[in-house]
Scaffold this motif. Sequence first.
Motif, PDB file in Angstrom:
ATOM      1  N   LEU A  18       2.221 -10.153 -14.824  1.00  7.80           N
ATOM      2  CA  LEU A  18       0.470  -9.592 -15.311  1.00  7.80           C
ATOM      3  C   LEU A  18       0.262  -9.691 -13.633  1.00  7.80           C
ATOM      4  O   LEU A  18      -0.995  -9.451 -13.551  1.00  7.80           O
ATOM      5  CB  LEU A  18       0.099 -10.789 -15.627  1.00  7.80           C
ATOM      6  N   LEU A  19       0.964 -10.422 -12.676  1.00  2.00           N
ATOM      7  CA  LEU A  19      -0.688 -10.473 -11.703  1.00  2.00           C
ATOM      8  C   LEU A  19       0.688 -10.156  -9.981  1.00  2.00           C
ATOM      9  O   LEU A  19       0.602 -10.268  -8.942  1.00  2.00           O
ATOM     10  CB  LEU A  19      -0.604 -12.034 -10.730  1.00  2.00           C
ATOM     11  N   ARG A  20       1.906  -9.954 -10.488  1.00  2.00           N
ATOM     12  CA  ARG A  20       2.838 -10.043  -9.291  1.00  2.00           C
ATOM     13  C   ARG A  20       3.328  -8.489  -9.011  1.00  2.00           C
ATOM     14  O   ARG A  20       3.383  -7.286 -10.433  1.00  2.00           O
ATOM     15  CB  ARG A  20       4.404 -10.229  -9.143  1.00  2.00           C
ATOM     16  N   PHE A  21       3.693  -7.800  -7.483  1.00  2.00           N
ATOM     17  CA  PHE A  21       3.946  -6.302  -7.935  1.00  2.00           C
ATOM     18  C   PHE A  21       5.460  -6.046  -7.662  1.00  2.00           C
ATOM     19  O   PHE A  21       5.357  -7.046  -6.851  1.00  2.00           O
ATOM     20  CB  PHE A  21       2.904  -5.209  -6.488  1.00  2.00           C
ATOM     21  N   GLY A  22       5.560  -5.118  -7.496  1.00  2.00           N
ATOM     22  CA  GLY A  22       7.247  -4.584  -6.976  1.00  2.00           C
ATOM     23  C   GLY A  22       7.647  -4.678  -5.520  1.00  2.00           C
ATOM     24  O   GLY A  22       6.758  -4.964  -4.984  1.00  2.00           O
ATOM     25  N   GLU A  23       8.915  -5.353  -5.428  1.00  2.00           N
ATOM     26  CA  GLU A  23       9.261  -5.836  -3.887  1.00  2.00           C
ATOM     27  C   GLU A  23       9.015  -4.275  -2.880  1.00  2.00           C
ATOM     28  O   GLU A  23       9.260  -4.822  -1.739  1.00  2.00           O
ATOM     29  CB  GLU A  23      10.735  -6.266  -4.330  1.00  2.00           C
ATOM     30  N   HIS A  24       9.114  -3.409  -3.401  1.00  2.00           N
ATOM     31  CA  HIS A  24      10.072  -1.898  -2.818  1.00  2.00           C
ATOM     32  C   HIS A  24       8.564  -1.278  -2.068  1.00  2.00           C
ATOM     33  O   HIS A  24       9.184  -0.332  -1.359  1.00  2.00           O
ATOM     34  CB  HIS A  24      11.071  -1.349  -4.011  1.00  2.00           C
ATOM     35  N   THR A  25       7.020  -1.835  -1.993  1.00  2.00           N
ATOM     36  CA  THR A  25       6.448  -1.184  -1.249  1.00  2.00           C
ATOM     37  C   THR A  25       6.724  -1.346  -0.086  1.00  2.00           C
ATOM     38  O   THR A  25       6.607  -2.461   0.583  1.00  2.00           O
ATOM     39  CB  THR A  25       5.056  -1.082  -1.902  1.00  2.00           C
ATOM     40  N   ASP A  26       6.735  -0.586   0.567  1.00  2.00           N
ATOM     41  CA  ASP A  26       6.888  -0.665   1.915  1.00  2.00           C
ATOM     42  C   ASP A  26       5.535   0.452   2.813  1.00  2.00           C
ATOM     43  O   ASP A  26       5.054   1.270   2.511  1.00  2.00           O
ATOM     44  CB  ASP A  26       7.457   0.191   2.855  1.00  2.00           C
ATOM     45  N   PHE A  27       4.675  -0.749   3.118  1.00  2.00           N
ATOM     46  CA  PHE A  27       3.151   0.377   3.878  1.00  2.00           C
ATOM     47  C   PHE A  27       3.584   1.328   4.800  1.00  2.00           C
ATOM     48  O   PHE A  27       2.407   1.563   4.783  1.00  2.00           O
ATOM     49  CB  PHE A  27       1.823  -1.014   3.514  1.00  2.00           C
ATOM     50  N   CYS A  28       3.901   0.763   5.400  1.00  2.00           N
ATOM     51  CA  CYS A  28       4.619   0.882   6.699  1.00  2.00           C
ATOM     52  C   CYS A  28       5.072   2.856   6.430  1.00  2.00           C
ATOM     53  O   CYS A  28       4.538   3.878   7.583  1.00  2.00           O
ATOM     54  CB  CYS A  28       5.207   0.465   7.610  1.00  2.00           C
ATOM     55  N   ALA A  29       5.882   2.948   6.098  1.00  2.00           N
ATOM     56  CA  ALA A  29       6.632   4.008   5.322  1.00  2.00           C
ATOM     57  C   ALA A  29       5.325   5.180   4.914  1.00  2.00           C
ATOM     58  O   ALA A  29       5.371   6.174   5.495  1.00  2.00           O
ATOM     59  CB  ALA A  29       7.234   4.023   4.366  1.00  2.00           C
ATOM     60  N   ILE A  30       4.552   4.011   3.630  1.00  2.00           N
ATOM     61  CA  ILE A  30       3.031   4.745   3.486  1.00  2.00           C
ATOM     62  C   ILE A  30       2.088   5.445   4.194  1.00  2.00           C
ATOM     63  O   ILE A  30       1.860   6.178   4.636  1.00  2.00           O
ATOM     64  CB  ILE A  30       2.822   4.646   2.094  1.00  2.00           C
ATOM     65  N   ALA A  31       2.360   5.414   5.819  1.00  2.00           N
ATOM     66  CA  ALA A  31       1.055   5.099   6.784  1.00  2.00           C
ATOM     67  C   ALA A  31       2.494   6.164   7.536  1.00  2.00           C
ATOM     68  O   ALA A  31       1.353   7.188   7.863  1.00  2.00           O
ATOM     69  CB  ALA A  31       0.811   4.175   7.549  1.00  2.00           C
ATOM     70  N   ALA A  32       3.179   6.521   7.517  1.00  2.00           N
ATOM     71  CA  ALA A  32       4.285   7.303   8.605  1.00  2.00           C
ATOM     72  C   ALA A  32       3.839   8.991   7.356  1.00  2.00           C
ATOM     73  O   ALA A  32       3.777   9.588   7.636  1.00  2.00           O
ATOM     74  CB  ALA A  32       5.464   7.040   7.861  1.00  2.00           C
ATOM     75  N   GLY A  33       3.940   8.376   5.610  1.00  3.74           N
ATOM     76  CA  GLY A  33       3.657   9.734   5.117  1.00  3.74           C
ATOM     77  C   GLY A  33       2.614  10.503   5.275  1.00  3.74           C
ATOM     78  O   GLY A  33       2.307  11.583   5.162  1.00  3.74           O
ATOM     79  N   PHE A  34       1.590   9.210   5.775  1.00  4.53           N
ATOM     80  CA  PHE A  34       0.105  10.199   5.960  1.00  4.53           C
ATOM     81  C   PHE A  34       0.303  10.363   8.190  1.00  4.53           C
ATOM     82  O   PHE A  34      -1.054  11.371   8.169  1.00  4.53           O
ATOM     83  CB  PHE A  34      -1.243   8.993   5.682  1.00  4.53           C
ATOM     84  N   GLY A  35       1.073  10.524   8.408  1.00  4.24           N
ATOM     85  CA  GLY A  35       0.968  10.913   9.469  1.00  4.24           C
ATOM     86  C   GLY A  35       0.671   9.769  10.803  1.00  4.24           C
ATOM     87  O   GLY A  35       0.531  10.384  11.992  1.00  4.24           O
ATOM     88  N   LEU A  36       0.783   8.481   9.748  1.00  5.24           N
ATOM     89  CA  LEU A  36       0.266   7.428  11.394  1.00  5.24           C
ATOM     90  C   LEU A  36       0.638   6.301  11.168  1.00  5.24           C
ATOM     91  O   LEU A  36       2.307   6.461  10.079  1.00  5.24           O
ATOM     92  CB  LEU A  36      -1.228   6.443  10.280  1.00  5.24           C
ATOM     93  N   ARG A  37       1.013   5.339  12.072  1.00  2.78           N
ATOM     94  CA  ARG A  37       1.466   4.608  12.368  1.00  2.78           C
ATOM     95  C   ARG A  37       1.366   3.243  11.592  1.00  2.78           C
ATOM     96  O   ARG A  37       0.657   2.320  10.898  1.00  2.78           O
ATOM     97  CB  ARG A  37       1.752   4.029  14.320  1.00  2.78           C
ATOM     98  N   GLY A  38       2.695   2.764  11.309  1.00  2.00           N
ATOM     99  CA  GLY A  38       2.717   1.402  10.830  1.00  2.00           C
ATOM    100  C   GLY A  38       3.841   0.192  11.477  1.00  2.00           C
ATOM    101  O   GLY A  38       4.839   0.284  12.274  1.00  2.00           O
TER     102      GLY A  38
END
Length: 551
Positions: free
Chosen positions: A486-506
């Motif tokens: 109910l309250l936990r997300f997956g462990e594989h999300t990498d916000f730095c990689a997501i930032a890189a996908g938008f052309g930004l640094r993480g």
Amino acid sequence: MARSLAQSGQSHVFFIDAVLRPTLMRLEALGVQPVLAHSEKGAAYMADGYARLSGRPGVVAAQSVGAANLAAALQDAWLGRAPMIALSGRKQPAAQHRNAYQEVPHGPLFAPVTRSSVAVEAAADLPRLFRQAWSAATVAPPRPVHLDLNGLMGEVIEQGDTGQAEPADFSEWNAPRHRPAPDTAILAELAGRLAAPGKLAILAGDGAALSSCGEALLAVAERLQAPIATSLGARDLLPSRHPLNIGVAGSYSAPPANRILHEAEVVLLVGCDMGDQVTHAWRIPGPSTTLLQIDADPLELDRCPAALSLQADPRTALEALLPLLGTAPRDAGYAESAGRQIAEWRAAVTPRLESAEAPIDPARLCAEISANLPEDGVLVADTGYSGIWTGTLIEFNGTGQRYLRAAGSLGWAFPAALGAKCAAGARKVVCYSGDGALYYHLTELETAKRRGIAITLVVNNNRGFGQGWPNLVRAAGNRPEVAGTLLRFGEHTDFCAIAAGFGLRGIRVEKPEEIGPALREAMASDETVVVEVMTGIDHRAPEPWAPEVKA
């Protein structure tokens, strides 16, 4: 309208296509930057952050089909008392009440979240109604207003003739636009009551913050030797380390503030709405406490029974009150006791502020933000645990630094921080968001990159919704996997990689000693940088004190 916005000093407007296209092109030609967002909520939250930092109305626009989303997005601005002008298209009268595609009545949608929602039928009406909207948005307390423009994209108004050749200039109409002076007789009575012996405290709310009355408030408090608590929204009003500042009161409080307020015999309310958050479900102050009140908003007067209420701008009233208080020394025992309680709590929490744990204790993250936020920096925080962590543990200088917080809408902080940066100029803007909140508007990373909006986006990543986690674990009993579902997300999300996908640094931070360098590196950048801080979901924010319930 474009020329009037430019003449009035507006630097940005925020929108979702398709609406007012010729106007937006004209705005850009005049030097006002139109910022295309990825949702009506994202655009509105940007305009909200712009408004709260600048005191100028944030302008946001959407076509007719987006009106419902736009209305929902104004809830935080309404609750947070932000001046905004929302513009929506509306299909022409001939299409109304005929099952027109994607069309619903707009008035009922905007009624709960605006001071005024008005249909603009003809271009000749626009100068008058726009002037009224700007005025209504900026009086005390500031609130959103809505203009519903004739035409799916507002084109009927755009193609019409306003009958006015010269643009309007609203550059002096900032919130709060008017500062009403206090009634002299009531002010004198208030001074007499405050001068009486007894344990006196001050509770300053969001209305005090809107009035920018920090200097006058401190002067009155020092004269009266009165401890001062604030609402979460007024956290930046005073220096956090001032001896009389006891911190945020209510549900998002560290323990001493509520306890000290509950001991008071008299509490002076300054621009404080006495809602359930700032009073911890109406338990603070105590039921026998005498309340005295200063507020610019007549609807807030006597909402709680007050022995005396004074309608006036808080800063104007406090400045007029100070010379009436005299110079006779007051018993400082209550203030000194409050200071000792604050010092004891600070000593108790210091080990967490210096914690070397991994996963990282968010208390250490707050300490690092305090140490690295520039003297004129702006911190934008989300609601829930982000509000509690930042409101209790981040220190502010009470002068150049600003603190903007969500009034209740999870996910608000990131787009609001982008809007705040549009108003901030060279000042640094830091956004404090949990991972759960950031998922709402991740797409605005693309907006930040495309428009060159540079903020430091701090993600407190505990891979779940942390605030309710222990209660749900207890409720799940011997089925902990249910709580996780109910309250936990997956462990594989990498916000730095997501930032890189938008052309930004993480920058990923897994050790406490890495936080400070990462923050400084991010703030030195001329683009948005994501600082992903890996924290633990079992770390608990400070808990508010509440009086015991007598059997």
